[in-house]
Design a protein around this motif. Structure first.
Motif, PDB file in Angstrom:
ATOM      1  N   THR A  39      -7.710 -34.977 -64.339  1.00  0.00           N
ATOM      2  CA  THR A  39      -9.124 -34.737 -64.032  1.00  0.00           C
ATOM      3  C   THR A  39      -9.715 -35.904 -63.252  1.00  0.00           C
ATOM      4  N   LEU A  44     -13.103 -35.686 -60.976  1.00  0.00           N
ATOM      5  CA  LEU A  44     -13.957 -35.204 -62.057  1.00  0.00           C
ATOM      6  C   LEU A  44     -14.053 -36.273 -63.139  1.00  0.00           C
ATOM      7  N   SER A  46     -13.302 -37.956 -66.342  1.00  0.00           N
ATOM      8  CA  SER A  46     -12.106 -37.747 -67.163  1.00  0.00           C
ATOM      9  C   SER A  46     -12.435 -37.123 -68.511  1.00  0.00           C
ATOM     10  N   ILE A  48     -13.978 -34.568 -69.083  1.00  0.00           N
ATOM     11  CA  ILE A  48     -13.798 -33.116 -68.965  1.00  0.00           C
ATOM     12  C   ILE A  48     -12.392 -32.726 -69.428  1.00  0.00           C
TER      13      ILE A  48
END
Length: 134
Positions: A39, A44, A46, A48
């Protein structure tokens, strides 16, 4: 609806749930490092990556039990979309050595999750036939 429809729903739910849960158990045992780095490398947050536990542990348990099955099916499908885009994009248009699509497992999990979301859990579930989310 007859019993064979409900039996088919049960088999689909439990099969999908068990097979995805095995991936989740492996991630629980090995830790989230791989997913967090995937991720982060995709740009994104991390954090997530921890949602993989929702998609590969919580949702499969809900599927197996037959509780909130439609939501659980959508979560599994969403989890597979993320898995494909974060880890498997290079294989998207590839054929494996036996002539099958390289992502046939991920594709099957994605479609089975969508099917459960559309058809529900059936009567052989804790939630039964009733309920908007089952």
């Amino acid at each position: 609806m007859n019993s064979s429809d409900d039996l088919g729903k049960l088999l689909l739910r439990v099969t999908l749930g068990v097979l995805i849960l095995l991936h989740g158990v492996a991630k629980v045992m090995s830790g989230p490092g791989f997913v967090l780095s995937a991720t982060a490398s995709a740009g994104l947050p991390s954090v997530i990556g921890y949602l993989v536990y929702v998609g590969e542990v919580l949702a499969p348990v809900l599927l197996i039990l037959g509780v909130w099955s439609r939501v659980a099916g959508l979560i599994v499908a969403g989890n597979m979309v993320f898995a494909i885009f974060l880890v498997h994009m290079k294989q998207l248009w590839s054929i494996n050595s036996t002539g099958g699509w390289a992502l046939e497992l991920q594709g099957m999990f994605l479609m089975a999750g969508l099917v459960v979301a559309l058809i529900g859990a059936g009567r052989f579930s804790i939630g039964g036939r009733g309920g908007r989310w089952n």
